[in-house]
Scaffold this motif. Sequence first.
Motif, PDB file in Angstrom:
ATOM      1  N   LEU A 103     -16.887 -28.357 -18.833  1.00  0.00           N
ATOM      2  CA  LEU A 103     -16.170 -27.497 -19.770  1.00  0.00           C
ATOM      3  C   LEU A 103     -16.403 -26.039 -19.411  1.00  0.00           C
ATOM      4  CD1 LEU A 103     -16.921 -29.147 -23.242  1.00  0.00           C
ATOM      5  CD2 LEU A 103     -14.893 -29.419 -21.813  1.00  0.00           C
ATOM      6  N   GLU A 104     -15.351 -25.248 -19.602  1.00  0.00           N
ATOM      7  CA  GLU A 104     -15.437 -23.817 -19.357  1.00  0.00           C
ATOM      8  C   GLU A 104     -14.781 -23.066 -20.508  1.00  0.00           C
ATOM      9  OE1 GLU A 104     -15.566 -23.755 -14.526  1.00  0.00           O
ATOM     10  OE2 GLU A 104     -13.616 -23.390 -15.452  1.00  0.00           O
ATOM     11  N   GLU A 105     -15.294 -21.867 -20.768  1.00  0.00           N
ATOM     12  CA  GLU A 105     -14.753 -21.023 -21.828  1.00  0.00           C
ATOM     13  C   GLU A 105     -14.122 -19.780 -21.214  1.00  0.00           C
ATOM     14  OE1 GLU A 105     -16.021 -18.965 -26.074  1.00  0.00           O
ATOM     15  OE2 GLU A 105     -17.573 -19.900 -24.841  1.00  0.00           O
ATOM     16  N   LYS A 106     -12.993 -19.375 -21.769  1.00  0.00           N
ATOM     17  CA  LYS A 106     -12.265 -18.215 -21.258  1.00  0.00           C
ATOM     18  C   LYS A 106     -12.650 -16.966 -22.040  1.00  0.00           C
ATOM     19  CE  LYS A 106      -7.564 -17.001 -19.922  1.00  0.00           C
ATOM     20  NZ  LYS A 106      -6.167 -17.450 -20.026  1.00  0.00           N
ATOM     21  N   SER A 107     -12.942 -15.897 -21.302  1.00  0.00           N
ATOM     22  CA  SER A 107     -13.229 -14.599 -21.896  1.00  0.00           C
ATOM     23  C   SER A 107     -12.754 -13.524 -20.929  1.00  0.00           C
ATOM     24  CB  SER A 107     -14.726 -14.434 -22.163  1.00  0.00           C
ATOM     25  OG  SER A 107     -15.000 -13.176 -22.730  1.00  0.00           O
ATOM     26  N   ASN A 108     -11.987 -12.573 -21.428  1.00  0.00           N
ATOM     27  CA  ASN A 108     -11.449 -11.487 -20.594  1.00  0.00           C
ATOM     28  C   ASN A 108     -10.723 -12.027 -19.370  1.00  0.00           C
ATOM     29  OD1 ASN A 108     -12.498  -9.481 -22.325  1.00  0.00           O
ATOM     30  ND2 ASN A 108     -14.499  -9.654 -21.315  1.00  0.00           N
ATOM     31  N   ASN A 109      -9.945 -13.083 -19.575  1.00  0.00           N
ATOM     32  CA  ASN A 109      -9.144 -13.730 -18.521  1.00  0.00           C
ATOM     33  C   ASN A 109      -9.971 -14.306 -17.378  1.00  0.00           C
ATOM     34  OD1 ASN A 109      -6.568 -13.451 -19.688  1.00  0.00           O
ATOM     35  ND2 ASN A 109      -6.527 -11.301 -19.077  1.00  0.00           N
ATOM     36  N   LYS A 110     -11.243 -14.597 -17.640  1.00  0.00           N
ATOM     37  CA  LYS A 110     -12.109 -15.251 -16.651  1.00  0.00           C
ATOM     38  C   LYS A 110     -12.681 -16.514 -17.283  1.00  0.00           C
ATOM     39  CE  LYS A 110     -13.533 -11.026 -14.298  1.00  0.00           C
ATOM     40  NZ  LYS A 110     -14.662 -10.164 -13.973  1.00  0.00           N
ATOM     41  N   TRP A 111     -12.959 -17.509 -16.436  1.00  0.00           N
ATOM     42  CA  TRP A 111     -13.525 -18.771 -16.902  1.00  0.00           C
ATOM     43  C   TRP A 111     -15.022 -18.788 -16.642  1.00  0.00           C
ATOM     44  CZ3 TRP A 111     -10.963 -21.593 -20.111  1.00  0.00           C
ATOM     45  CH2 TRP A 111      -9.561 -21.584 -20.079  1.00  0.00           C
ATOM     46  N   GLU A 150     -22.451 -18.415 -16.692  1.00  0.00           N
ATOM     47  CA  GLU A 150     -22.083 -18.226 -15.288  1.00  0.00           C
ATOM     48  C   GLU A 150     -20.584 -18.412 -15.102  1.00  0.00           C
ATOM     49  OE1 GLU A 150     -24.487 -20.421 -12.512  1.00  0.00           O
ATOM     50  OE2 GLU A 150     -26.215 -20.330 -13.847  1.00  0.00           O
ATOM     51  N   LEU A 151     -20.022 -17.664 -14.156  1.00  0.00           N
ATOM     52  CA  LEU A 151     -18.601 -17.803 -13.828  1.00  0.00           C
ATOM     53  C   LEU A 151     -18.304 -19.201 -13.290  1.00  0.00           C
ATOM     54  CD1 LEU A 151     -17.789 -14.366 -12.180  1.00  0.00           C
ATOM     55  CD2 LEU A 151     -16.700 -15.325 -14.210  1.00  0.00           C
ATOM     56  N   THR A 152     -17.072 -19.602 -13.376  1.00  0.00           N
ATOM     57  CA  THR A 152     -16.638 -20.904 -12.873  1.00  0.00           C
ATOM     58  C   THR A 152     -16.986 -21.081 -11.394  1.00  0.00           C
ATOM     59  OG1 THR A 152     -14.751 -22.393 -12.625  1.00  0.00           O
ATOM     60  CG2 THR A 152     -14.327 -20.045 -12.291  1.00  0.00           C
ATOM     61  N   THR A 153     -17.182 -22.304 -11.000  1.00  0.00           N
ATOM     62  CA  THR A 153     -17.412 -22.610  -9.584  1.00  0.00           C
ATOM     63  C   THR A 153     -16.136 -23.132  -8.923  1.00  0.00           C
ATOM     64  OG1 THR A 153     -18.135 -24.856 -10.114  1.00  0.00           O
ATOM     65  CG2 THR A 153     -19.843 -23.151  -9.957  1.00  0.00           C
ATOM     66  N   TYR A 154     -15.066 -23.292  -9.711  1.00  0.00           N
ATOM     67  CA  TYR A 154     -13.816 -23.854  -9.204  1.00  0.00           C
ATOM     68  C   TYR A 154     -12.882 -22.741  -8.746  1.00  0.00           C
ATOM     69  CZ  TYR A 154     -15.632 -27.876 -11.693  1.00  0.00           C
ATOM     70  OH  TYR A 154     -16.442 -28.882 -12.138  1.00  0.00           O
ATOM     71  N   GLU A 155     -12.663 -22.675  -7.437  1.00  0.00           N
ATOM     72  CA  GLU A 155     -11.755 -21.670  -6.894  1.00  0.00           C
ATOM     73  C   GLU A 155     -10.306 -22.067  -7.104  1.00  0.00           C
ATOM     74  OE1 GLU A 155     -12.629 -20.497  -2.887  1.00  0.00           O
ATOM     75  OE2 GLU A 155     -14.782 -20.546  -3.256  1.00  0.00           O
ATOM     76  N   THR A 156     -10.022 -23.366  -7.001  1.00  0.00           N
ATOM     77  CA  THR A 156      -8.656 -23.850  -7.112  1.00  0.00           C
ATOM     78  C   THR A 156      -8.621 -25.094  -8.002  1.00  0.00           C
ATOM     79  OG1 THR A 156      -8.234 -23.104  -4.846  1.00  0.00           O
ATOM     80  CG2 THR A 156      -6.650 -24.645  -5.792  1.00  0.00           C
ATOM     81  N   VAL A 157      -7.700 -25.098  -8.948  1.00  0.00           N
ATOM     82  CA  VAL A 157      -7.464 -26.275  -9.787  1.00  0.00           C
ATOM     83  C   VAL A 157      -5.958 -26.518  -9.866  1.00  0.00           C
ATOM     84  CG1 VAL A 157      -9.559 -25.998 -11.187  1.00  0.00           C
ATOM     85  CG2 VAL A 157      -7.421 -24.955 -11.945  1.00  0.00           C
ATOM     86  N   ASN A 158      -5.612 -27.749 -10.215  1.00  0.00           N
ATOM     87  CA  ASN A 158      -4.211 -28.139 -10.435  1.00  0.00           C
ATOM     88  C   ASN A 158      -3.321 -27.924  -9.210  1.00  0.00           C
ATOM     89  OD1 ASN A 158      -4.871 -28.907 -13.051  1.00  0.00           O
ATOM     90  ND2 ASN A 158      -4.408 -26.874 -13.860  1.00  0.00           N
ATOM     91  N   ASN A 159      -3.856 -28.238  -8.032  1.00  0.00           N
ATOM     92  CA  ASN A 159      -3.067 -28.097  -6.808  1.00  0.00           C
ATOM     93  C   ASN A 159      -2.728 -29.448  -6.177  1.00  0.00           C
ATOM     94  OD1 ASN A 159      -5.740 -28.565  -6.037  1.00  0.00           O
ATOM     95  ND2 ASN A 159      -5.522 -27.414  -4.131  1.00  0.00           N
TER      96      ASN A 159
END
Length: 161
Positions: free
Chosen positions: A81-89, A34-43
């Motif tokens: 933890l999230e994995e990056k693929s095709n510039n998506k988390w 599933e895609l990440t649930t985090y819309e914003t990080v490191n803000n």
Amino acid sequence: MKRNMNILVCVAISFILLVGCGKEVNSNKISDMELTTYETVNNFTDVTMTIKEETVSTTGLTVVFENNSDNHVIYGEYFSLEEKSNNKWYQVPVTIDGDYGFNDIGYNLTSGENEEFIVDWEWLYGSLHAGEYRIVKDILDFRNTGDFDSYYVAAEFTILN
């Protein structure tokens, strides 16, 4: 000659069976994740989390929190933890069937302080395969009891199996 060939075949089959019985590695297909649930990080201005590079393994790592703000912040043991693929988390699936949880504890990080936190994810995610990942943790901008804002900090790392 034929006997040596039979021995070689038996050794090869034994090796394949032993490798196949090894510890399961988290190697899910991105299409099943599933895609990440985090819309914003490191803000959270002047509050960061980085990876202590020499600690990265397939089952854990150490993060370093830096609070260069004037704020008192609190973080806990929760992480994802999230994995990056095709510039998506994408969310790395947990390996536990059923419910699980984290200790509900708050670690203080006062203004100007840096702190290391060791993360072991083997119990939750197993051993990660080679790829690009990030760890996400929540952090609170704590002002007073019941008066705080929640943020998410993330740090990227690479597993090179």
